[in-house]
Design a protein around this motif. Structure first.
Motif, PDB file in Angstrom:
ATOM      1  N   ILE A   6       0.834  -1.207   0.000  1.00 41.89           N
ATOM      2  CA  ILE A   6       0.000   0.000   0.000  1.00 41.89           C
ATOM      3  C   ILE A   6       0.870   1.257   0.000  1.00 41.89           C
ATOM      4  O   ILE A   6       0.609   2.210  -0.743  1.00 41.89           O
ATOM      5  CB  ILE A   6      -0.952  -0.015   1.211  1.00 41.89           C
ATOM      6  N   SER A   7       1.920   1.261   0.800  1.00 39.90           N
ATOM      7  CA  SER A   7       2.812   2.420   0.863  1.00 39.90           C
ATOM      8  C   SER A   7       3.491   2.678  -0.478  1.00 39.90           C
ATOM      9  O   SER A   7       3.596   3.834  -0.924  1.00 39.90           O
ATOM     10  CB  SER A   7       3.861   2.216   1.956  1.00 39.90           C
ATOM     11  N   MET A   8       3.941   1.621  -1.146  1.00 46.18           N
ATOM     12  CA  MET A   8       4.600   1.778  -2.447  1.00 46.18           C
ATOM     13  C   MET A   8       3.634   2.325  -3.491  1.00 46.18           C
ATOM     14  O   MET A   8       3.988   3.193  -4.303  1.00 46.18           O
ATOM     15  CB  MET A   8       5.182   0.439  -2.898  1.00 46.18           C
ATOM     16  N   ILE A   9       2.396   1.837  -3.476  1.00 47.31           N
ATOM     17  CA  ILE A   9       1.409   2.300  -4.455  1.00 47.31           C
ATOM     18  C   ILE A   9       1.045   3.755  -4.207  1.00 47.31           C
ATOM     19  O   ILE A   9       0.946   4.559  -5.150  1.00 47.31           O
ATOM     20  CB  ILE A   9       0.155   1.402  -4.411  1.00 47.31           C
ATOM     21  N   ILE A  10       0.854   4.127  -2.944  1.00 51.62           N
ATOM     22  CA  ILE A  10       0.529   5.512  -2.617  1.00 51.62           C
ATOM     23  C   ILE A  10       1.694   6.443  -2.965  1.00 51.62           C
ATOM     24  O   ILE A  10       1.504   7.568  -3.437  1.00 51.62           O
ATOM     25  CB  ILE A  10       0.148   5.646  -1.136  1.00 51.62           C
ATOM     26  N   ALA A  11       2.925   5.981  -2.742  1.00 49.51           N
ATOM     27  CA  ALA A  11       4.101   6.778  -3.122  1.00 49.51           C
ATOM     28  C   ALA A  11       4.125   7.008  -4.632  1.00 49.51           C
ATOM     29  O   ALA A  11       4.407   8.125  -5.099  1.00 49.51           O
ATOM     30  CB  ALA A  11       5.383   6.084  -2.669  1.00 49.51           C
ATOM     31  N   LEU A  12       3.825   5.954  -5.410  1.00 50.55           N
ATOM     32  CA  LEU A  12       3.777   6.093  -6.865  1.00 50.55           C
ATOM     33  C   LEU A  12       2.674   7.055  -7.284  1.00 50.55           C
ATOM     34  O   LEU A  12       2.879   7.917  -8.150  1.00 50.55           O
ATOM     35  CB  LEU A  12       3.551   4.719  -7.509  1.00 50.55           C
ATOM     36  N   GLY A  13       1.495   6.928  -6.664  1.00 48.87           N
ATOM     37  CA  GLY A  13       0.402   7.840  -6.981  1.00 48.87           C
ATOM     38  C   GLY A  13       0.743   9.281  -6.639  1.00 48.87           C
ATOM     39  O   GLY A  13       0.451  10.199  -7.404  1.00 48.87           O
ATOM     40  N   GLY A  14       1.378   9.504  -5.472  1.00 42.62           N
ATOM     41  CA  GLY A  14       1.800  10.842  -5.099  1.00 42.62           C
ATOM     42  C   GLY A  14       2.820  11.413  -6.065  1.00 42.62           C
ATOM     43  O   GLY A  14       2.785  12.599  -6.406  1.00 42.62           O
ATOM     44  N   PHE A  15       3.727  10.554  -6.532  1.00 38.48           N
ATOM     45  CA  PHE A  15       4.732  10.982  -7.509  1.00 38.48           C
ATOM     46  C   PHE A  15       4.072  11.458  -8.804  1.00 38.48           C
ATOM     47  O   PHE A  15       4.404  12.520  -9.334  1.00 38.48           O
ATOM     48  CB  PHE A  15       5.702   9.839  -7.805  1.00 38.48           C
ATOM     49  N   VAL A  16       3.134  10.673  -9.313  1.00 36.14           N
ATOM     50  CA  VAL A  16       2.447  11.032 -10.557  1.00 36.14           C
ATOM     51  C   VAL A  16       1.661  12.324 -10.385  1.00 36.14           C
ATOM     52  O   VAL A  16       1.667  13.198 -11.250  1.00 36.14           O
ATOM     53  CB  VAL A  16       1.521   9.887 -11.019  1.00 36.14           C
ATOM     54  N   GLN A  17       0.974  12.485  -9.237  1.00 35.89           N
ATOM     55  CA  GLN A  17       0.204  13.704  -8.987  1.00 35.89           C
ATOM     56  C   GLN A  17       1.127  14.918  -8.878  1.00 35.89           C
ATOM     57  O   GLN A  17       0.835  15.979  -9.427  1.00 35.89           O
ATOM     58  CB  GLN A  17      -0.599  13.564  -7.695  1.00 35.89           C
ATOM     59  N   GLY A  18       2.243  14.772  -8.194  1.00 36.88           N
ATOM     60  CA  GLY A  18       3.194  15.868  -8.089  1.00 36.88           C
ATOM     61  C   GLY A  18       3.799  16.233  -9.429  1.00 36.88           C
ATOM     62  O   GLY A  18       4.119  17.389  -9.691  1.00 36.88           O
ATOM     63  N   LEU A  19       3.937  15.240 -10.302  1.00 35.04           N
ATOM     64  CA  LEU A  19       4.538  15.452 -11.617  1.00 35.04           C
ATOM     65  C   LEU A  19       3.573  16.120 -12.587  1.00 35.04           C
ATOM     66  O   LEU A  19       3.938  17.044 -13.306  1.00 35.04           O
ATOM     67  CB  LEU A  19       4.994  14.107 -12.186  1.00 35.04           C
ATOM     68  N   THR A  20       2.317  15.652 -12.625  1.00 34.80           N
ATOM     69  CA  THR A  20       1.381  16.067 -13.667  1.00 34.80           C
ATOM     70  C   THR A  20       0.252  16.965 -13.176  1.00 34.80           C
ATOM     71  O   THR A  20      -0.410  17.617 -13.979  1.00 34.80           O
ATOM     72  CB  THR A  20       0.740  14.838 -14.335  1.00 34.80           C
ATOM     73  N   GLY A  21      -0.014  16.971 -11.862  1.00 40.43           N
ATOM     74  CA  GLY A  21      -1.155  17.718 -11.341  1.00 40.43           C
ATOM     75  C   GLY A  21      -2.397  16.864 -11.193  1.00 40.43           C
ATOM     76  O   GLY A  21      -3.414  17.296 -10.668  1.00 40.43           O
ATOM     77  N   PHE A  22      -2.362  15.644 -11.677  1.00 41.08           N
ATOM     78  CA  PHE A  22      -3.452  14.699 -11.530  1.00 41.08           C
ATOM     79  C   PHE A  22      -2.863  13.299 -11.528  1.00 41.08           C
ATOM     80  O   PHE A  22      -1.673  13.116 -11.721  1.00 41.08           O
ATOM     81  CB  PHE A  22      -4.470  14.827 -12.687  1.00 41.08           C
ATOM     82  N   GLY A  23      -3.704  12.297 -11.273  1.00 47.82           N
ATOM     83  CA  GLY A  23      -3.236  10.927 -11.475  1.00 47.82           C
ATOM     84  C   GLY A  23      -3.088  10.080 -10.232  1.00 47.82           C
ATOM     85  O   GLY A  23      -2.881   8.872 -10.351  1.00 47.82           O
ATOM     86  N   LEU A  24      -3.181  10.662  -9.006  1.00 50.30           N
ATOM     87  CA  LEU A  24      -3.016   9.812  -7.830  1.00 50.30           C
ATOM     88  C   LEU A  24      -4.076   8.725  -7.806  1.00 50.30           C
ATOM     89  O   LEU A  24      -3.767   7.554  -7.631  1.00 50.30           O
ATOM     90  CB  LEU A  24      -3.069  10.646  -6.546  1.00 50.30           C
ATOM     91  N   ALA A  25      -5.331   9.120  -8.021  1.00 42.24           N
ATOM     92  CA  ALA A  25      -6.397   8.118  -8.036  1.00 42.24           C
ATOM     93  C   ALA A  25      -6.305   7.226  -9.269  1.00 42.24           C
ATOM     94  O   ALA A  25      -6.502   6.012  -9.179  1.00 42.24           O
ATOM     95  CB  ALA A  25      -7.761   8.805  -7.977  1.00 42.24           C
ATOM     96  N   LEU A  26      -5.993   7.824 -10.418  1.00 42.79           N
ATOM     97  CA  LEU A  26      -5.892   7.031 -11.652  1.00 42.79           C
ATOM     98  C   LEU A  26      -4.866   5.913 -11.520  1.00 42.79           C
ATOM     99  O   LEU A  26      -5.051   4.818 -12.055  1.00 42.79           O
ATOM    100  CB  LEU A  26      -5.509   7.950 -12.824  1.00 42.79           C
ATOM    101  N   VAL A  27      -3.782   6.185 -10.816  1.00 41.47           N
ATOM    102  CA  VAL A  27      -2.721   5.185 -10.655  1.00 41.47           C
ATOM    103  C   VAL A  27      -2.979   4.284  -9.451  1.00 41.47           C
ATOM    104  O   VAL A  27      -2.898   3.058  -9.542  1.00 41.47           O
ATOM    105  CB  VAL A  27      -1.345   5.882 -10.502  1.00 41.47           C
ATOM    106  N   SER A  28      -3.303   4.874  -8.310  1.00 42.01           N
ATOM    107  CA  SER A  28      -3.325   4.100  -7.069  1.00 42.01           C
ATOM    108  C   SER A  28      -4.570   3.237  -6.898  1.00 42.01           C
ATOM    109  O   SER A  28      -4.482   2.122  -6.370  1.00 42.01           O
ATOM    110  CB  SER A  28      -3.157   5.023  -5.860  1.00 42.01           C
ATOM    111  N   VAL A  29      -5.742   3.722  -7.335  1.00 42.70           N
ATOM    112  CA  VAL A  29      -6.961   2.914  -7.137  1.00 42.70           C
ATOM    113  C   VAL A  29      -6.897   1.589  -7.882  1.00 42.70           C
ATOM    114  O   VAL A  29      -7.156   0.527  -7.299  1.00 42.70           O
ATOM    115  CB  VAL A  29      -8.224   3.719  -7.518  1.00 42.70           C
ATOM    116  N   PRO A  30      -6.560   1.577  -9.188  1.00 45.54           N
ATOM    117  CA  PRO A  30      -6.480   0.277  -9.872  1.00 45.54           C
ATOM    118  C   PRO A  30      -5.448  -0.666  -9.250  1.00 45.54           C
ATOM    119  O   PRO A  30      -5.695  -1.871  -9.125  1.00 45.54           O
ATOM    120  CB  PRO A  30      -6.079   0.658 -11.304  1.00 45.54           C
ATOM    121  N   LEU A  31      -4.286  -0.117  -8.858  1.00 48.00           N
ATOM    122  CA  LEU A  31      -3.245  -0.973  -8.283  1.00 48.00           C
ATOM    123  C   LEU A  31      -3.635  -1.458  -6.891  1.00 48.00           C
ATOM    124  O   LEU A  31      -3.456  -2.638  -6.563  1.00 48.00           O
ATOM    125  CB  LEU A  31      -1.919  -0.210  -8.228  1.00 48.00           C
TER     126      LEU A  31
END
Length: 242
Positions: A6-31
């Motif tokens: 869970i921590s790794m997935i949330i870290a990845l989602g946070g990274f994508v959101q910080g990078l693009t302005g969106f995407g935490l849910a798009l990345v983290s929910v499916p994973l």
């Protein structure tokens, strides 16, 4: 092991959101939904998706289109309540298949989108886009596709798109989290997982914001990599839950 995943997935989602302005849910929910119940995954990602907006909005406040962000938010309120009701009552496999379809369609659209469609902002369209974004955010954890597609059709700069999207998500998640609470979806398990993953979330978010500045300096296109990943995850969800 569940804590690490869970921590790794949330870290990845946070990274994508910080990078693009969106995407935490798009990345983290499916994973997350591959490892835990989707009705836990969506509120967890929703809470973190809300947290991540504050530092980004503050940093990019000079670029935010406040008026349009507020119009989108007003439209999202009834949508968020409807979406939370759907999340509570729909079977998990229907939610995940719907999520997969949304990921694939939004990813394919982003690849094909090359020019703006609107010369100026429309208030009625903004309200409608906000409604559908709110409904998708609270039901399947994916508020992004309608509003991302809409802002990409406007003659805005990258900074204005990113900052306004994040401002809208900050407000929209208030409605979504209220919907989760009203429908009894903010359980002790959800709050426990959120507390455990906060350090990983902070690390991923600030790393994403750092990379955003770095990649913009060298004008590198990172969006196509992200959209390819989302399309892949979408197919995985559909195949897994049919």
């Amino acid at each position: 092991m569940e804590f690490i995943i869970i921590s790794m997935i949330i870290a990845l989602g946070g990274f994508v959101q910080g990078l693009t302005g969106f995407g935490l849910a798009l990345v983290s929910v499916p994973l997350l939904s591959l490892f835990i119940d989707v009705k836990l995954a969506i509120p967890i990602a929703g809470i973190f998706g809300w947290f991540v907006t504050f530092p980004i909005v503050y940093k990019m406040r000079h670029y935010v289109n406040w008026k349009i962000g507020l119009i989108l938010f007003v439209g999202s309120l009834p949508g968020s309540y409807l979406g939370a009701d759907l999340l509570k009552h729909l079977p998990a496999d229907i939610i995940l298949i719907t999520m997969g379809i949304i990921l694939i369609l939004s990813g394919l659209y982003s690849f094909r989108s090359k020019s703006t469609l609107f010369k100026s902002v429309s208030k009625p369209i903004s309200l409608g886009v906000g409604f559908f974004s709110g409904a998708l955010g609270a039901s399947v954890g994916e508020p992004g596709p309608p509003v991302i597609a809409y802002t990409s059709m406007l003659p805005w700069s990258n900074h204005e798109i990113k900052s306004t999207l994040v401002f809208f998500f900050m407000l929209q998640m208030i409605g979504a989290i209220a919907g989760f609470w009203l429908k009894g979806l903010l359980t002790s398990d959800v709050l426990w997982h959120v507390g455990e993953a906060i350090p990983a979330f902070l690390l991923g978010t600030f790393l994403g914001m750092f990379c955003y500045n770095l990649l913009n300096r060298y004008q590198l296109n990172y969006h196509k990599i992200i959209y390819t990943f989302l399309i892949f995850i979408g197919f995985v969800l559909i195949i897994k839950n049919f």
